[in-house]
Design a protein around this motif. Structure first.
Motif, short mmCIF file in Angstrom:
data_model
loop_
_atom_site.label_atom_id
_atom_site.label_comp_id
_atom_site.label_asym_id
_atom_site.label_seq_id
_atom_site.Cartn_x
_atom_site.Cartn_y
_atom_site.Cartn_z
N ASP A 10 -14.94 -1.04 -19.00
CA ASP A 10 -16.22 -0.33 -18.99
C ASP A 10 -16.19 0.82 -17.99
OD1 ASP A 10 -17.30 -1.98 -20.92
OD2 ASP A 10 -18.36 -3.27 -19.49
N ILE A 11 -15.58 0.60 -16.83
CA ILE A 11 -15.46 1.65 -15.82
C ILE A 11 -14.59 2.79 -16.34
CG2 ILE A 11 -14.55 2.20 -13.52
CD1 ILE A 11 -15.37 -0.67 -12.70
N VAL A 12 -13.47 2.44 -16.95
CA VAL A 12 -12.58 3.47 -17.52
C VAL A 12 -13.32 4.26 -18.59
CG1 VAL A 12 -10.51 3.83 -18.92
CG2 VAL A 12 -10.44 2.24 -16.99
N GLU A 35 -6.56 -5.05 -10.46
CA GLU A 35 -6.33 -4.97 -11.90
C GLU A 35 -6.02 -3.54 -12.32
OE1 GLU A 35 -5.68 -6.39 -15.57
OE2 GLU A 35 -6.35 -7.71 -13.96
N ALA A 36 -6.72 -2.57 -11.73
CA ALA A 36 -6.46 -1.16 -12.06
C ALA A 36 -5.03 -0.77 -11.72
CB ALA A 36 -7.45 -0.27 -11.31
N LYS A 37 -4.54 -1.27 -10.60
CA LYS A 37 -3.16 -0.96 -10.21
C LYS A 37 -2.17 -1.57 -11.20
CE LYS A 37 -0.07 -1.06 -6.21
NZ LYS A 37 0.07 -1.46 -4.78
N ALA A 38 -2.42 -2.80 -11.63
CA ALA A 38 -1.53 -3.45 -12.60
C ALA A 38 -1.55 -2.73 -13.94
CB ALA A 38 -1.95 -4.91 -12.79
N GLN A 39 -2.68 -2.09 -14.27
CA GLN A 39 -2.81 -1.38 -15.53
C GLN A 39 -2.48 0.11 -15.41
OE1 GLN A 39 -3.33 -3.08 -18.22
NE2 GLN A 39 -3.93 -5.02 -17.27
N THR A 40 -2.13 0.57 -14.19
CA THR A 40 -1.78 1.96 -13.89
C THR A 40 -2.90 2.92 -14.28
OG1 THR A 40 0.47 1.28 -14.48
CG2 THR A 40 0.17 3.57 -13.90
N VAL A 41 -4.13 2.58 -13.87
CA VAL A 41 -5.27 3.48 -14.09
C VAL A 41 -6.03 3.70 -12.78
CG1 VAL A 41 -5.58 3.01 -16.56
CG2 VAL A 41 -6.68 1.50 -14.87
N THR A 42 -5.32 3.64 -11.66
CA THR A 42 -5.99 3.80 -10.36
C THR A 42 -6.63 5.17 -10.21
OG1 THR A 42 -3.82 4.37 -9.44
CG2 THR A 42 -4.58 2.12 -9.14
N LEU A 44 -8.14 6.87 -12.38
CA LEU A 44 -9.43 6.84 -13.07
C LEU A 44 -10.46 5.99 -12.32
CD1 LEU A 44 -8.46 6.44 -16.83
CD2 LEU A 44 -10.07 8.12 -15.94
N VAL A 45 -10.02 4.88 -11.75
CA VAL A 45 -10.95 3.86 -11.27
C VAL A 45 -11.34 4.04 -9.81
CG1 VAL A 45 -11.18 1.37 -10.87
CG2 VAL A 45 -10.17 2.20 -13.00
N PHE A 46 -10.44 4.51 -8.96
CA PHE A 46 -10.77 4.60 -7.54
C PHE A 46 -12.00 5.45 -7.24
CE2 PHE A 46 -10.41 6.71 -3.40
CZ PHE A 46 -10.52 5.60 -2.58
#
Length: 409
Positions: A10-12, A35-42, A44-46
């Motif tokens: 939802d955040i992404v 979780e964002a780091k494991a999914q390589t979307v940091t 976007l999320v930080f």
């Protein structure tokens, strides 16, 4: 997906397309960043989580902020190096085309939102040696892959530069379908376009070939160690860029012939449901159920980028896909494992291809090698039951995608 993973998607979605803002609490922030780091979307999320992290723990915020700053430096360096590559190749008259990376980032609302890794580029076989020499003269050294049958050579240059020079695109299956795809990919350099993004200039595939490369790349990794949310985001922002008629006109005929149309539909439907991509008429498929979409997103989230959340995924490969071409059929996991064993034996001991009656000798040799790895501690044996159950589940998900099966409808 669990509730934290759903909140992350939802955040992404919000960061990519806006709309209703997800409600996260400070106590959620640490798990979401992990979780964002494991999914390589940091990247976007930080920006969304930074205030929550600061409220939850100043120390946690400081660490996450430092990690994000490193990401900014890496991305900036990666963009600069795409331009360096462009000048290096053009000054020497070497046709080339970059793959993934900046080619994917330019479809994002802001290119910097995409976490960047290596600089991947493709050259003609006739120019391979000259391109290799050019990269070495630019201060790189060879990390691995410097042999005639390697798909790519990996180069590195301190402090953080990694380039991969490809002689062909990964993920192409064997057989007639693979030959049709290779024939299409032969055009990728000549049809490439000069792109500018966040100050970087380089040649990237045209829209069709970039879409084809992404589909092959996703299949190659999904059916082995797994893909992360970043791969789905790359496809989501790409699919969002085109209206239904334009996309169908560009892709449908060829993707049906390559056995990739259904896969493209599924990944787009997942993107619509979980990442907020607009409804695409071309992706409608009455055979694809809501349950199937949930299974696909759960598989993505549970594995993480390149399987970093579950190292068992590397062990599962032999029970899931056919060696060398990443096709996934409907046979059970034990039949698949037997087929994979035969393929590995024939690869490791070529005489068994010529004299198949000697295959059992190859099986014994493979078994002895495996036992030696166990005894040395280089191979772990724990969790076999759970690994087999997970392999069967993943095989069921992928086999229903009918990967590389020609669609005659």
């Amino acid at each position: 997906m669990d509730t934290k993973q759903k909140l992350l998607t939802d955040i992404v979605r919000f960061q990519l397309y806006g709309g209703e803002k997800p409600q996260a609490a400070p106590e959620d922030a640490a798990d979401l960043m992990k979780e964002a780091k494991a999914q390589t979307v940091t990247a976007l999320v930080f920006p969304y989580l930074k205030d929550l992290l600061r409220e939850a723990s100043p120390e946690m915020y400081q660490k996450a902020n430092e990690d994000f700053f490193v990401h900014v430096i890496q991305n900036t360096n990666n963009f600069r190096e795409h331009t360096e590559l462009h000048h290096l190749m053009t000054e020497r008259g070497l046709p080339y085309c970059t793959l993934k990376g900046l080619a994917s980032a330019r479809y994002y609302p802001q290119a910097s939102l995409r976490v960047m890794g290596d600089v991947d580029f493709l050259v003609y076989e006739r120019d391979f040696a000259a391109a290799r020499q050019a990269v070495l003269e630019a201060g790189f050294s060879i990390d691995h892959g410097d042999d005639p049958d390697s798909v790519h050579i990996a180069f590195q240059r301190p402090p953080m530069s990694v380039w991969e020079q490809h002689r062909r695109v990964n993920g192409v299956p064997e057989g007639k379908t693979g030959q049709r795809i290779l024939s299409e990919l032969d055009k990728i350099i000549e049809t490439s376009v000069l792109a500018e993004s966040d100050g970087a200039v380089c040649r990237v595939p045209d829209d069709f070939h970039h879409g084809l490369v992404m589909l092959l790349h996703m299949i190659s990794h999904m059916t082995s160690e797994g893909i992360g949310l970043r791969h789905l985001c790359d496809w989501a922002v790409f699919a969002q860029r085109f209206d239904s008629a334009a996309f169908a006109s560009m892709f449908e005929k060829k993707l049906r012939a390559f056995g990739l149309w259904r896969f493209a539909q599924i990944m787009t439907l997942v993107s619509q449901r979980y990442l907020g991509v607009d409804h695409k008429e071309w992706a409608e498929n009455p055979e694809v159920t809501e349950e199937q979409l949930e299974e696909v997103i759960t598989d993505i989230m549970d594995g993480g980028n390149f399987g970093k959340k579950d190292l068992n995924r590397y062990r599962e490969i032999k029970f899931i896909s056919n060696r060398g071409d990443r096709t996934v059929d409907s046979r059970n996991i034990f039949s698949q494992a037997f087929s994979t064993l035969n393929g590995k034996t024939e690869y490791d001991y070529p005489f068994t291809r010529r004299h198949r009656i000697l295959l059992p000798l190859g099986w014994i040799a493979e078994g002895v090698t495996y036992l030696r790895l166990l005894a040395s501690g280089r191979r772990k044996s724990q969790g076999t039951g759970e690994m087999l159950r997970e392999a069967a589940k993943r095989k069921s998900i992928y086999s229903r995608m009918r990967l590389f099966e020609k669609d005659r409808s």
